[in-house]
Motif scaffolding. Structure first.
Motif, mmCIF file in Angstrom:
data_model
loop_
_atom_site.group_PDB
_atom_site.id
_atom_site.type_symbol
_atom_site.label_atom_id
_atom_site.label_comp_id
_atom_site.label_asym_id
_atom_site.label_seq_id
_atom_site.Cartn_x
_atom_site.Cartn_y
_atom_site.Cartn_z
ATOM 1 N N GLY A 183 -45.915 -52.598 23.548
ATOM 2 C CA GLY A 183 -45.198 -51.331 23.562
ATOM 3 C C GLY A 183 -44.186 -51.219 22.448
ATOM 4 O O GLY A 183 -43.952 -50.138 21.908
ATOM 5 N N ARG B 19 -44.937 -50.728 16.713
ATOM 6 C CA ARG B 19 -45.094 -49.317 16.378
ATOM 7 C C ARG B 19 -46.537 -49.022 16.010
ATOM 8 O O ARG B 19 -47.130 -49.714 15.190
ATOM 9 N N LEU C 144 -38.142 -39.133 29.287
ATOM 10 C CA LEU C 144 -39.223 -38.162 29.406
ATOM 11 C C LEU C 144 -38.696 -36.736 29.475
ATOM 12 O O LEU C 144 -39.369 -35.803 29.033
ATOM 13 N N HIS D 188 -35.991 -48.984 25.816
ATOM 14 C CA HIS D 188 -37.125 -48.796 24.923
ATOM 15 C C HIS D 188 -36.677 -49.026 23.485
ATOM 16 O O HIS D 188 -35.477 -49.016 23.195
ATOM 17 N N ILE E 194 -38.405 -44.664 19.908
ATOM 18 C CA ILE E 194 -39.384 -44.115 20.845
ATOM 19 C C ILE E 194 -39.218 -42.616 21.078
ATOM 20 O O ILE E 194 -40.192 -41.870 21.179
ATOM 21 N N GLN F 5 -40.937 -40.388 18.644
ATOM 22 C CA GLN F 5 -42.398 -40.479 18.551
ATOM 23 C C GLN F 5 -43.100 -40.124 19.865
ATOM 24 O O GLN F 5 -44.290 -40.395 20.025
ATOM 25 N N LEU F 6 -42.391 -39.494 20.801
ATOM 26 C CA LEU F 6 -42.997 -39.199 22.102
ATOM 27 C C LEU F 6 -44.246 -38.331 21.990
ATOM 28 O O LEU F 6 -45.165 -38.448 22.799
ATOM 29 N N ILE G 65 -47.461 -40.837 20.742
ATOM 30 C CA ILE G 65 -47.905 -42.075 21.379
ATOM 31 C C ILE G 65 -48.520 -41.771 22.736
ATOM 32 O O ILE G 65 -48.278 -40.714 23.325
ATOM 33 N N ALA H 42 -49.348 -42.420 26.845
ATOM 34 C CA ALA H 42 -48.524 -42.761 28.003
ATOM 35 C C ALA H 42 -48.516 -44.264 28.235
ATOM 36 O O ALA H 42 -47.491 -44.842 28.631
ATOM 37 N N THR I 23 -48.734 -46.626 25.941
ATOM 38 C CA THR I 23 -47.826 -47.245 24.976
ATOM 39 C C THR I 23 -46.376 -47.051 25.402
ATOM 40 O O THR I 23 -45.554 -47.965 25.307
ATOM 41 N N LEU I 24 -46.069 -45.850 25.908
ATOM 42 C CA LEU I 24 -44.700 -45.580 26.357
ATOM 43 C C LEU I 24 -44.313 -46.510 27.496
ATOM 44 O O LEU I 24 -43.233 -47.103 27.503
ATOM 45 N N SER J 124 -43.829 -50.104 26.384
ATOM 46 C CA SER J 124 -42.679 -50.355 25.517
ATOM 47 C C SER J 124 -41.388 -50.545 26.302
ATOM 48 O O SER J 124 -40.397 -51.007 25.764
#
Length: 464
Positions: A240, A243, A362, A401, A405, A408-409, A412, A414, A416-417, A420
């Motif tokens: 996560g 990058r 989020l 995180h 992050i 870059q939401l 990427i 879900a 990966t989020l 991380s």
């Protein structure tokens, strides 16, 4: 490991090198001049691991990391440039689902063709035929040519064939995402059953929850090399935090964002209260947290100091009418320098069903990407409660995180989020509240757990 009967898959220093050329014409010139005009590109280099019977090994990595190359070598579709792989037993590969199907043959006939390719006799395939047909759930189409299948029917049958023909080794590449949610649940249950039967599984996926569920260890690939091998949570956290490769247009914006984050870090230690928060409850409004269960995932990282639940007017409250707003106030202190904090709120029903869960990252709350040590952070969480009448508990959690992050939401996945994130501190069952019927207006606004926003249109016409 070659002599260990419990080892189903053993890979030793696997590598795959391709020769690439700057221009297509250079390939022809090399053939004519008989001298090298290309340069080596290692898609995979120095990869070693073992998988024992009844174990699952997860392989994770971003696109271009070498996962597909590794699987193709293990499945026998590619010859390695260096190293060797030993696979002991019957191998089923869920790579290109249905790639071995003959379009003019029926589903039944293709089952026999694929079964024979796996080394089963006609009698052995016949013994598993009913199981495969029932698993695929394609009904009478089982005896129709596969060229008449929809894409969903095609992959259902392909998965059923490979998974039900009693493999000793199962190689899976994102195949658990086939079909609808009900078929996916069946696939997951079947995977668990195969592990119980001693099947060795190599699982390549971006679904970190599947890795957590099935795998006892994980490999992280980056640029064809192993950067982590072993403990699952550590590997997923590194995955996560690594990058993903960005398009050129995004690389420039990421660089600008890094400069912005560096500038904001210089004054992050002075952050105190939320920028637009115009109210903070008095001390007596905060809940006693003695009964709450504290889970410290990392010592001396952050702590939750106080939590309050109030009405929009700021009065402490534990009973709300359906549709009313509740304000959750959370005070946090950082105990070290931290990167992007995500403060989460989870609401559970009285039977512990998670009704709602999200976090400040989020919802794009704007919490700075970096915070210094001894920063007090105050959060007001305003939430409407269009939920069923009953008792509810709520919990608060904090995770960390990478600082990049939030920028870059949009780019990427879900998975990966989730991978991380690193849990820091949780406060389970920090408080409770009750939702009751409205005192005015319609007494039954909906039936069920939650009132989902709905828009209904209609048209009338005179029947002929």
């Amino acid at each position: 490991m070659r002599d260990d009967p419990t080892v189903a898959i053993a890979a030793e220093r696997l590598g795959k090198c391709y020769e690439i050329f700057d221009r297509p014409a250079d390939r022809l010139k090399q053939m004519l001049l008989r001298r090298s005009l290309g340069r080596p590109f290692w898609a995979l280099q120095d990869v070693s691991f073992t998988v024992r019977k009844g174990e699952a090994l997860g392989v994770v990595g971003h696109n271009g990391a070498g996962k597909s190359t590794l699987l193709q070598i293990l499945a026998g579709a590619l010859k390695p440039t260096t190293g060797e792989a030993l696979l002991r037993g019957r191998v089923a590969s869920l790579l290109e689902l249905g790639s071995g199907f003959l379009p003019d043959f029926t589903g039944r006939e293709n089952v026999f063709v694929n079964g024979t390719a796996l080394g089963l006799s006609t009698r052995e395939v016949e013994q598993r035929l009913d199981e495969i047909r029932d698993f695929a759930e394609i009904g009478e189409f089982f005896d129709q040519p596969v060229k008449t299948y929809s894409s969903g029917m095609f992959v259902r049958l392909a998965f059923a064939v490979q998974a039900c023909l009693s493999p000793d080794i199962l190689i899976v590449d994102e195949a658990l995402a086939v079909g609808d949610i009900f078929f996916q649940q069946k696939c997951h249950a079947h995977m668990a059953g195969l592990l119980d039967k001693g099947v060795a599984i190599l699982l390549v996926t971006h679904d970190v929850q599947a890795v957590r569920k099935y795998c006892s260890s994980v490999i992280l690939l980056e640029n064809g090399r192993v950067t982590h091998q072993g403990e699952v949570e550590t590997g997923l956290r590194l995955y996560g935090n690594s990058r993903p490769t960005l398009a050129k247009g995004l690389e420039a914006s990421a660089a600008v964002s890094d400069e912005t984050r560096t500038a904001s870090a210089s004054h992050s230690a002075s952050v105190d209260e939320a920028g637009d928060m115009d109210f903070w409850p008095p001390d007596e409004a905060f809940l006693p947290l003695d009964a709450a269960q504290s889970i410290v995932a990392e010592e001396e990282s952050v702590r939750i100091d106080r939590v309050a639940l109030c009405t929009p007017a700021g009065s402490p409250c534990r009973m709300f009418e359906q549709g009313q707003y509740a304000h959750f106030f959370i005070e946090v202190t950082t105990l070290r320098d931290v990167e992007q904090l995500a403060i989460g709120l989870t609401i559970n029903t009285k039977d512990n069903l998670p009704l709602y869960c999200t976090n400040s990252l989020l919802t794009r709350s704007g919490i700075p990407a970096t915070l210094g040590r001894d920063v007090r952070l105050r959060l007001c969480w305003k939430m409407r409660l269009p939920v069923a009448c009953g008792d509810y508990t709520f919990s608060v959690g904090i995770g960390e995180h990478p600082s990049w992050i939030a920028e870059q939401l949009e780019y990427i996945s879900a998975e990966t989020l989730i991978a991380s994130g690193k849990p820091l501190f949780s406060l389970l069952k920090a408080g409770s509240f009750v939702v009751c019927k409205p005192s005015h207006g319609l007494q039954i606004p909906f039936i069920g757990l939650v009132d989902i926003e709905t828009d209904i249109s209609f048209r009338t016409s005179q029947s002929q």
